[in-house]
Design a protein around this motif. Structure first.
Motif, PDB file in Angstrom:
ATOM      1  N   THR A  27       0.836  -1.204   0.000  1.00 55.04           N
ATOM      2  CA  THR A  27       0.000   0.000   0.000  1.00 55.04           C
ATOM      3  C   THR A  27       0.870   1.252   0.000  1.00 55.04           C
ATOM      4  O   THR A  27       0.618   2.186  -0.770  1.00 55.04           O
ATOM      5  CB  THR A  27      -0.932   0.005   1.232  1.00 55.04           C
ATOM      6  OG1 THR A  27      -1.765  -1.153   1.171  1.00 55.04           O
ATOM      7  CG2 THR A  27      -1.794   1.255   1.284  1.00 55.04           C
ATOM      8  N   LEU A  28       1.878   1.280   0.837  1.00 53.52           N
ATOM      9  CA  LEU A  28       2.778   2.427   0.916  1.00 53.52           C
ATOM     10  C   LEU A  28       3.507   2.637  -0.409  1.00 53.52           C
ATOM     11  O   LEU A  28       3.628   3.773  -0.891  1.00 53.52           O
ATOM     12  CB  LEU A  28       3.783   2.214   2.048  1.00 53.52           C
ATOM     13  CG  LEU A  28       4.725   3.355   2.379  1.00 53.52           C
ATOM     14  CD1 LEU A  28       3.946   4.580   2.832  1.00 53.52           C
ATOM     15  CD2 LEU A  28       5.695   2.929   3.475  1.00 53.52           C
ATOM     16  N   THR A  29       3.970   1.557  -1.021  1.00 51.15           N
ATOM     17  CA  THR A  29       4.673   1.639  -2.302  1.00 51.15           C
ATOM     18  C   THR A  29       3.760   2.226  -3.376  1.00 51.15           C
ATOM     19  O   THR A  29       4.163   3.118  -4.133  1.00 51.15           O
ATOM     20  CB  THR A  29       5.177   0.238  -2.715  1.00 51.15           C
ATOM     21  OG1 THR A  29       6.072  -0.229  -1.704  1.00 51.15           O
ATOM     22  CG2 THR A  29       5.901   0.263  -4.036  1.00 51.15           C
ATOM     23  N   ARG A  30       2.527   1.745  -3.440  1.00 49.68           N
ATOM     24  CA  ARG A  30       1.572   2.271  -4.417  1.00 49.68           C
ATOM     25  C   ARG A  30       1.322   3.768  -4.174  1.00 49.68           C
ATOM     26  O   ARG A  30       1.265   4.568  -5.104  1.00 49.68           O
ATOM     27  CB  ARG A  30       0.262   1.487  -4.362  1.00 49.68           C
ATOM     28  CG  ARG A  30      -0.691   1.836  -5.493  1.00 49.68           C
ATOM     29  CD  ARG A  30      -2.044   1.157  -5.388  1.00 49.68           C
ATOM     30  NE  ARG A  30      -2.806   1.734  -4.280  1.00 49.68           N
ATOM     31  CZ  ARG A  30      -3.064   1.138  -3.129  1.00 49.68           C
ATOM     32  NH1 ARG A  30      -2.656  -0.087  -2.897  1.00 49.68           N
ATOM     33  NH2 ARG A  30      -3.744   1.746  -2.173  1.00 49.68           N
ATOM     34  N   GLN A  31       1.214   4.164  -2.904  1.00 44.95           N
ATOM     35  CA  GLN A  31       0.977   5.567  -2.568  1.00 44.95           C
ATOM     36  C   GLN A  31       2.142   6.451  -3.008  1.00 44.95           C
ATOM     37  O   GLN A  31       1.925   7.558  -3.505  1.00 44.95           O
ATOM     38  CB  GLN A  31       0.730   5.722  -1.065  1.00 44.95           C
ATOM     39  CG  GLN A  31      -0.601   5.196  -0.622  1.00 44.95           C
ATOM     40  CD  GLN A  31      -0.757   5.192   0.900  1.00 44.95           C
ATOM     41  OE1 GLN A  31       0.205   5.395   1.646  1.00 44.95           O
ATOM     42  NE2 GLN A  31      -1.975   4.946   1.366  1.00 44.95           N
ATOM     43  N   TYR A  32       3.377   5.968  -2.839  1.00 47.31           N
ATOM     44  CA  TYR A  32       4.534   6.741  -3.301  1.00 47.31           C
ATOM     45  C   TYR A  32       4.476   6.942  -4.814  1.00 47.31           C
ATOM     46  O   TYR A  32       4.750   8.035  -5.315  1.00 47.31           O
ATOM     47  CB  TYR A  32       5.849   6.049  -2.923  1.00 47.31           C
ATOM     48  CG  TYR A  32       6.267   6.235  -1.490  1.00 47.31           C
ATOM     49  CD1 TYR A  32       6.345   7.495  -0.907  1.00 47.31           C
ATOM     50  CD2 TYR A  32       6.613   5.139  -0.708  1.00 47.31           C
ATOM     51  CE1 TYR A  32       6.738   7.654   0.408  1.00 47.31           C
ATOM     52  CE2 TYR A  32       7.010   5.289   0.609  1.00 47.31           C
ATOM     53  CZ  TYR A  32       7.066   6.556   1.164  1.00 47.31           C
ATOM     54  OH  TYR A  32       7.461   6.715   2.468  1.00 47.31           O
ATOM     55  N   LEU A  50       2.891   2.266 -11.628  1.00 45.66           N
ATOM     56  CA  LEU A  50       2.789   3.032 -10.381  1.00 45.66           C
ATOM     57  C   LEU A  50       3.475   2.293  -9.239  1.00 45.66           C
ATOM     58  O   LEU A  50       4.164   2.899  -8.413  1.00 45.66           O
ATOM     59  CB  LEU A  50       1.326   3.303 -10.036  1.00 45.66           C
ATOM     60  CG  LEU A  50       0.631   4.352 -10.896  1.00 45.66           C
ATOM     61  CD1 LEU A  50      -0.860   4.369 -10.600  1.00 45.66           C
ATOM     62  CD2 LEU A  50       1.243   5.726 -10.693  1.00 45.66           C
ATOM     63  N   LYS A  51       3.289   0.977  -9.186  1.00 43.20           N
ATOM     64  CA  LYS A  51       3.918   0.180  -8.137  1.00 43.20           C
ATOM     65  C   LYS A  51       5.443   0.220  -8.284  1.00 43.20           C
ATOM     66  O   LYS A  51       6.165   0.379  -7.292  1.00 43.20           O
ATOM     67  CB  LYS A  51       3.412  -1.264  -8.204  1.00 43.20           C
ATOM     68  CG  LYS A  51       3.872  -2.121  -7.048  1.00 43.20           C
ATOM     69  CD  LYS A  51       3.102  -3.416  -6.892  1.00 43.20           C
ATOM     70  CE  LYS A  51       3.220  -4.327  -8.066  1.00 43.20           C
ATOM     71  NZ  LYS A  51       2.674  -5.673  -7.817  1.00 43.20           N
ATOM     72  N   LEU A  52       5.930   0.110  -9.509  1.00 41.35           N
ATOM     73  CA  LEU A  52       7.382   0.166  -9.730  1.00 41.35           C
ATOM     74  C   LEU A  52       7.929   1.550  -9.390  1.00 41.35           C
ATOM     75  O   LEU A  52       9.019   1.667  -8.816  1.00 41.35           O
ATOM     76  CB  LEU A  52       7.716  -0.211 -11.172  1.00 41.35           C
ATOM     77  CG  LEU A  52       7.530  -1.683 -11.514  1.00 41.35           C
ATOM     78  CD1 LEU A  52       7.621  -1.905 -13.018  1.00 41.35           C
ATOM     79  CD2 LEU A  52       8.551  -2.546 -10.785  1.00 41.35           C
ATOM     80  N   LEU A  53       7.177   2.599  -9.728  1.00 47.30           N
ATOM     81  CA  LEU A  53       7.607   3.947  -9.344  1.00 47.30           C
ATOM     82  C   LEU A  53       7.737   4.048  -7.832  1.00 47.30           C
ATOM     83  O   LEU A  53       8.698   4.619  -7.320  1.00 47.30           O
ATOM     84  CB  LEU A  53       6.611   4.996  -9.851  1.00 47.30           C
ATOM     85  CG  LEU A  53       6.739   5.432 -11.287  1.00 47.30           C
ATOM     86  CD1 LEU A  53       5.564   6.317 -11.687  1.00 47.30           C
ATOM     87  CD2 LEU A  53       8.054   6.145 -11.545  1.00 47.30           C
ATOM     88  N   GLY A  54       6.768   3.507  -7.120  1.00 42.58           N
ATOM     89  CA  GLY A  54       6.820   3.525  -5.661  1.00 42.58           C
ATOM     90  C   GLY A  54       8.033   2.806  -5.112  1.00 42.58           C
ATOM     91  O   GLY A  54       8.615   3.216  -4.103  1.00 42.58           O
ATOM     92  N   ARG A  55       8.444   1.724  -5.780  1.00 43.86           N
ATOM     93  CA  ARG A  55       9.642   0.989  -5.341  1.00 43.86           C
ATOM     94  C   ARG A  55      10.892   1.857  -5.458  1.00 43.86           C
ATOM     95  O   ARG A  55      11.865   1.665  -4.718  1.00 43.86           O
ATOM     96  CB  ARG A  55       9.820  -0.282  -6.171  1.00 43.86           C
ATOM     97  CG  ARG A  55       8.818  -1.370  -5.802  1.00 43.86           C
ATOM     98  CD  ARG A  55       9.009  -2.605  -6.631  1.00 43.86           C
ATOM     99  NE  ARG A  55      10.291  -3.230  -6.317  1.00 43.86           N
ATOM    100  CZ  ARG A  55      10.753  -4.311  -6.917  1.00 43.86           C
ATOM    101  NH1 ARG A  55      10.052  -4.893  -7.866  1.00 43.86           N
ATOM    102  NH2 ARG A  55      11.915  -4.815  -6.579  1.00 43.86           N
TER     103      ARG A  55
END
Length: 182
Positions: A27-32, A50-55
């Motif tokens: 959830t935090l990664t997706r939010q980032y 979006l998930k990869l961007l959060g990573r």
């Protein structure tokens, strides 16, 4: 930490704590990722991108946070594109995504530029954006103006004083030398 605070440590509680932590991290990664896209007013990104961007928030390169760097490259690229009468939104999008391969380098063959271009192509990004991502370190491969803009924005972001640890050390030494002159 939660298990230690609770004091009841057993196999079932460990598994439950791991599942809860993984869910919170996802959830935090997706939010980032969503926050970075929102900052640059970019919409329509595939959820996996979006998930990869959060990573990238958890990734550093030369002591520089890669997600912050990507947002900065996107902003600079948008300004350059606007000055040249091109599409600033497309440039911001390509700038934000230019290092996305660093979040998935173990998932895709090649360096981060190749990996990022392959992922963006897989998730429906335009040919102009994938070319810009693939060529942002390769001057010979910059076959369109967008690729040149992303390369320039990337260089400006990494070269600014304080962006990277080595640059910061050099800048501090330079300040010390200037102080000695006074």
């Amino acid at each position: 930490e939660r298990l230690l605070l609770d004091g009841r440590i057993n196999h079932a509680r460990i598994e439950a704590a791991v599942r809860r932590s993984e869910s919170e991290l996802e959830t935090l990664t997706r939010q980032y990722g969503e926050s970075a896209a929102l900052e640059l007013e970019i919409t329509g990104l595939h959820p996996e991108l979006l998930k990869l961007l959060g990573r990238l928030h958890f990734t550093t390169s030369f002591a520089q946070n890669v997600l912050q760097h990507s947002v900065e490259v996107g902003a600079i690229a948008g300004m350059i594109a606007a000055e040249l009468g091109m599409k600033p939104k497309q440039a911001r999008r390509a700038g934000l995504l230019h290092d996305i391969g660093k979040a998935a380098d173990q998932l895709v063959e090649g360096d981060h530029s190749d990996a990022g271009a392959a992922l963006c192509k897989k998730y429906g990004e335009s040919a102009a954006i994938t070319i810009a991502i693939n060529a942002h370190h390769d001057e010979e491969g910059q076959s369109n103006m967008l690729a040149q803009i992303i390369s320039a924005a990337n260089t400006l972001s990494t070269a600014r004083p304080g962006a990277r640890r080595a640059a910061l050390a050099a800048q501090l030494q330079r300040l010390d030398e200037l102080e000695e002159l006074l």
